[in-house]
Design a protein around this motif. Sequence first.
Motif, PDB file in Angstrom:
ATOM      1  N   VAL A   9       4.037   0.103  12.687  1.00  0.00           N
ATOM      2  CA  VAL A   9       5.009   0.216  11.602  1.00  0.00           C
ATOM      3  C   VAL A   9       5.329  -1.165  11.026  1.00  0.00           C
ATOM      4  O   VAL A   9       5.372  -1.370   9.809  1.00  0.00           O
ATOM      5  N   TYR A  10       5.556  -2.130  11.913  1.00  0.00           N
ATOM      6  CA  TYR A  10       5.886  -3.486  11.480  1.00  0.00           C
ATOM      7  C   TYR A  10       4.720  -4.105  10.701  1.00  0.00           C
ATOM      8  O   TYR A  10       4.893  -4.704   9.636  1.00  0.00           O
ATOM      9  N   VAL A  11       3.527  -3.960  11.263  1.00  0.00           N
ATOM     10  CA  VAL A  11       2.345  -4.544  10.603  1.00  0.00           C
ATOM     11  C   VAL A  11       2.150  -3.929   9.225  1.00  0.00           C
ATOM     12  O   VAL A  11       1.857  -4.630   8.257  1.00  0.00           O
ATOM     13  N   LYS A  12       2.323  -2.618   9.123  1.00  0.00           N
ATOM     14  CA  LYS A  12       2.142  -1.954   7.833  1.00  0.00           C
ATOM     15  C   LYS A  12       3.173  -2.435   6.818  1.00  0.00           C
ATOM     16  O   LYS A  12       2.858  -2.671   5.647  1.00  0.00           O
ATOM     17  N   ARG A  13       4.428  -2.615   7.276  1.00  0.00           N
ATOM     18  CA  ARG A  13       5.472  -3.107   6.373  1.00  0.00           C
ATOM     19  C   ARG A  13       5.170  -4.522   5.911  1.00  0.00           C
ATOM     20  O   ARG A  13       5.361  -4.875   4.748  1.00  0.00           O
ATOM     21  N   GLU A  14       4.677  -5.366   6.838  1.00  0.00           N
ATOM     22  CA  GLU A  14       4.342  -6.742   6.490  1.00  0.00           C
ATOM     23  C   GLU A  14       3.217  -6.780   5.462  1.00  0.00           C
ATOM     24  O   GLU A  14       3.258  -7.560   4.498  1.00  0.00           O
ATOM     25  N   LEU A  15       2.199  -5.915   5.666  1.00  0.00           N
ATOM     26  CA  LEU A  15       1.089  -5.870   4.721  1.00  0.00           C
ATOM     27  C   LEU A  15       1.550  -5.344   3.355  1.00  0.00           C
ATOM     28  O   LEU A  15       1.087  -5.815   2.307  1.00  0.00           O
ATOM     29  N   LYS A  16       2.473  -4.386   3.373  1.00  0.00           N
ATOM     30  CA  LYS A  16       3.003  -3.864   2.109  1.00  0.00           C
ATOM     31  C   LYS A  16       3.741  -4.957   1.342  1.00  0.00           C
ATOM     32  O   LYS A  16       3.580  -5.096   0.126  1.00  0.00           O
ATOM     33  N   GLU A  17       4.540  -5.761   2.034  1.00  0.00           N
ATOM     34  CA  GLU A  17       5.274  -6.839   1.358  1.00  0.00           C
ATOM     35  C   GLU A  17       4.312  -7.889   0.806  1.00  0.00           C
ATOM     36  O   GLU A  17       4.565  -8.486  -0.244  1.00  0.00           O
ATOM     37  N   ARG A  18       3.190  -8.093   1.515  1.00  0.00           N
ATOM     38  CA  ARG A  18       2.184  -9.020   1.000  1.00  0.00           C
ATOM     39  C   ARG A  18       1.606  -8.501  -0.322  1.00  0.00           C
ATOM     40  O   ARG A  18       1.420  -9.257  -1.287  1.00  0.00           O
ATOM     41  N   VAL A  19       1.341  -7.192  -0.351  1.00  0.00           N
ATOM     42  CA  VAL A  19       0.828  -6.573  -1.572  1.00  0.00           C
ATOM     43  C   VAL A  19       1.827  -6.745  -2.717  1.00  0.00           C
ATOM     44  O   VAL A  19       1.472  -7.130  -3.827  1.00  0.00           O
ATOM     45  N   LEU A  20       3.104  -6.480  -2.434  1.00  0.00           N
ATOM     46  CA  LEU A  20       4.130  -6.569  -3.475  1.00  0.00           C
ATOM     47  C   LEU A  20       4.304  -7.993  -3.982  1.00  0.00           C
ATOM     48  O   LEU A  20       4.566  -8.211  -5.174  1.00  0.00           O
ATOM     49  N   ARG A  21       4.188  -8.978  -3.083  1.00  0.00           N
ATOM     50  CA  ARG A  21       4.276 -10.375  -3.540  1.00  0.00           C
ATOM     51  C   ARG A  21       3.151 -10.703  -4.516  1.00  0.00           C
ATOM     52  O   ARG A  21       3.354 -11.414  -5.495  1.00  0.00           O
ATOM     53  N   ARG A  22       1.972 -10.180  -4.217  1.00  0.00           N
ATOM     54  CA  ARG A  22       0.831 -10.460  -5.089  1.00  0.00           C
ATOM     55  C   ARG A  22       0.934  -9.705  -6.421  1.00  0.00           C
ATOM     56  O   ARG A  22       0.515 -10.197  -7.455  1.00  0.00           O
ATOM     57  N   VAL A  23       1.504  -8.501  -6.359  1.00  0.00           N
ATOM     58  CA  VAL A  23       1.757  -7.759  -7.593  1.00  0.00           C
ATOM     59  C   VAL A  23       2.716  -8.543  -8.490  1.00  0.00           C
ATOM     60  O   VAL A  23       2.543  -8.626  -9.704  1.00  0.00           O
ATOM     61  N   ALA A  24       3.733  -9.140  -7.879  1.00  0.00           N
ATOM     62  CA  ALA A  24       4.722  -9.916  -8.635  1.00  0.00           C
ATOM     63  C   ALA A  24       4.094 -11.114  -9.327  1.00  0.00           C
ATOM     64  O   ALA A  24       4.600 -11.593 -10.346  1.00  0.00           O
ATOM     65  N   SER A  25       2.974 -11.609  -8.792  1.00  0.00           N
ATOM     66  CA  SER A  25       2.305 -12.764  -9.393  1.00  0.00           C
ATOM     67  C   SER A  25       1.197 -12.357 -10.357  1.00  0.00           C
ATOM     68  O   SER A  25       0.490 -13.212 -10.883  1.00  0.00           O
ATOM     69  N   GLY A  26       1.037 -11.024 -10.599  1.00  0.00           N
ATOM     70  CA  GLY A  26       0.082 -10.565 -11.595  1.00  0.00           C
ATOM     71  C   GLY A  26      -1.142  -9.879 -11.039  1.00  0.00           C
ATOM     72  O   GLY A  26      -2.018  -9.466 -11.805  1.00  0.00           O
ATOM     73  N   ALA A  27      -1.260  -9.763  -9.701  1.00  0.00           N
ATOM     74  CA  ALA A  27      -2.414  -9.090  -9.098  1.00  0.00           C
ATOM     75  C   ALA A  27      -2.288  -7.588  -9.262  1.00  0.00           C
ATOM     76  O   ALA A  27      -1.209  -7.072  -9.546  1.00  0.00           O
ATOM     77  N   VAL A  28      -3.401  -6.868  -9.103  1.00  0.00           N
ATOM     78  CA  VAL A  28      -3.379  -5.420  -9.225  1.00  0.00           C
ATOM     79  C   VAL A  28      -3.863  -4.789  -7.932  1.00  0.00           C
ATOM     80  O   VAL A  28      -4.961  -5.074  -7.463  1.00  0.00           O
ATOM     81  N   PRO A  29      -3.056  -3.936  -7.323  1.00  0.00           N
ATOM     82  CA  PRO A  29      -3.522  -3.247  -6.113  1.00  0.00           C
ATOM     83  C   PRO A  29      -4.423  -2.081  -6.506  1.00  0.00           C
ATOM     84  O   PRO A  29      -4.224  -1.466  -7.554  1.00  0.00           O
ATOM     85  N   ASN A  30      -5.413  -1.775  -5.681  1.00  0.00           N
ATOM     86  CA  ASN A  30      -6.219  -0.601  -5.984  1.00  0.00           C
ATOM     87  C   ASN A  30      -5.466   0.644  -5.530  1.00  0.00           C
ATOM     88  O   ASN A  30      -4.453   0.572  -4.826  1.00  0.00           O
ATOM     89  N   VAL A  31      -5.969   1.785  -5.973  1.00  0.00           N
ATOM     90  CA  VAL A  31      -5.279   3.045  -5.701  1.00  0.00           C
ATOM     91  C   VAL A  31      -5.162   3.305  -4.207  1.00  0.00           C
ATOM     92  O   VAL A  31      -4.146   3.818  -3.716  1.00  0.00           O
TER      93      VAL A  31
END
Length: 519
Positions: A9-31
Amino acid sequence: MAKYRESDVYVKRELKERVLRRVASGAVPNVKSMALYDITLEDINQLRNVNGLEPLIMNVPMFLMSREGRDIQGRNEGDYIPDQSEFVGEFIPEDEQEVEQRRREPTPQPDERPADADTQSVDDDVPLAELQAIQNKKYTGKSDYLSISIWMRSNPRQATSKRAGLISNDTLFNQYGRPNTTQSGRFYNFLNFLGDEYLADFTKVTTEAGIKHIRETIYKPSPVLKQTSRSGAFKTLDTINQEFATILVALREYPKYNATKTTNRSLNRAYQELDRLYSEVDGRIKADRLQNPKKGKPVLPWPEIIKRVNKKFPSKTSKENLYLQLYDAFPSRDDFKDLFVDASTGVVPKTKQDLESVSKNTLFLPNNTTRKSMKNAYLVLVKYKTVLLYGTRTFEFTQAITKNLMNYVEDNEVLQQGKVPYLFGKGSMSSFVKEMLNAIGVPSDREGQITYLRKSYVSTALSNIKSAEERIKLSFTMRHSPSASLIYLRKLQEEVPIEKIPDEVLDQARANRFRLDVA
């Protein structure tokens, strides 16, 4: 930390926050990443909005669009499709099928992907901002100001006919607003100047009522609309016309209109009328500038310039003296550059059909064979700054000037075999005029070269005329310049209110068809 790392659960949350940080900088997550970490398109666009990015439009399953309306299994209740439904896949326009095919290619399993691959798109790892830019370039067919603004700033046009490359971002954003903004840019300002209905439907500017409203608004703006928001000062006519120019650009460039190439004659006529209005206003602005030289940089009176040139270059067939003779008879910009001399046996073009065959600025001279009866040198201008507005212009010089021209051409072997017969050579006359003005003692910190001559000529002419009739006659001397007619028209208004000036006079002023022999 090691203990927490053992928690899925912790690892998944950490990875999700990493994704969101990159989205905030203009990156696009895949589906797949969005589904894995429960990130909706709504979440992404909210995050982009906070960080000053435009909303993203992308194809995602309905359960990833928004959290609203989900059932307990996370599906959108209104869009649930049973397992045995005949619906397979989704409709994709032809031009997006290739991109979608790449999206549907097998994606490596999480343990086979790089550690930082969670935010990478299988679309060649294109950043989210770049995908949005591609989306903005697409033509929507809408006619509201914002749709047009987004398309215009996402599809930069050629800078000018004189400079290679695309228009700069600064100019583009000044005209149509910066990314992620709505009510900004000169285009918005001018349409807002006209009223809400023009913001909602730009097409209204091409209607008869719209064109009339634009003319009235430019020339008789209310103080409230004319006032700038920054300083509270009134907008100048120049500022208003710069805003008006964005209307013409949008009509030319936006695919819905394409006004200069359209087969819609009504639209093309509307554009031409608006273009004439722009040139008219531009001429009025330039007339003011010519009439009011910058402080600290006065110009010599025109007779003084003639006097100094005659003293320094006394020969009537010297290049300097002859140039000033031509300029005095036919004030211009740089229209004597690349002036082709024709003393051949060919026909001197006087009819509209003959004039259409002239491809370059040409000075037709008499000869001893087919043009024995020709008394006056005949100038035909087909290339000059305002040719699109006024078309081909012609002018006959006096017999005295014609004689000097003939002697100059002979003395300088202009018609010599094997050379291109340009009267004053090839290229701009600016450097030549600069040397001439330096030679007669005009201060070197003057305003331009040929511009200096124009200002001297106009300011002297305006100071000498005494009646409205003289002003109308005088306008012919600069008839191919839109500013010329309007200078005299504005002076005429000081004596006669514009509503009382006859329509034919206004029409002649706009068409620049005044003649020196007007009775």
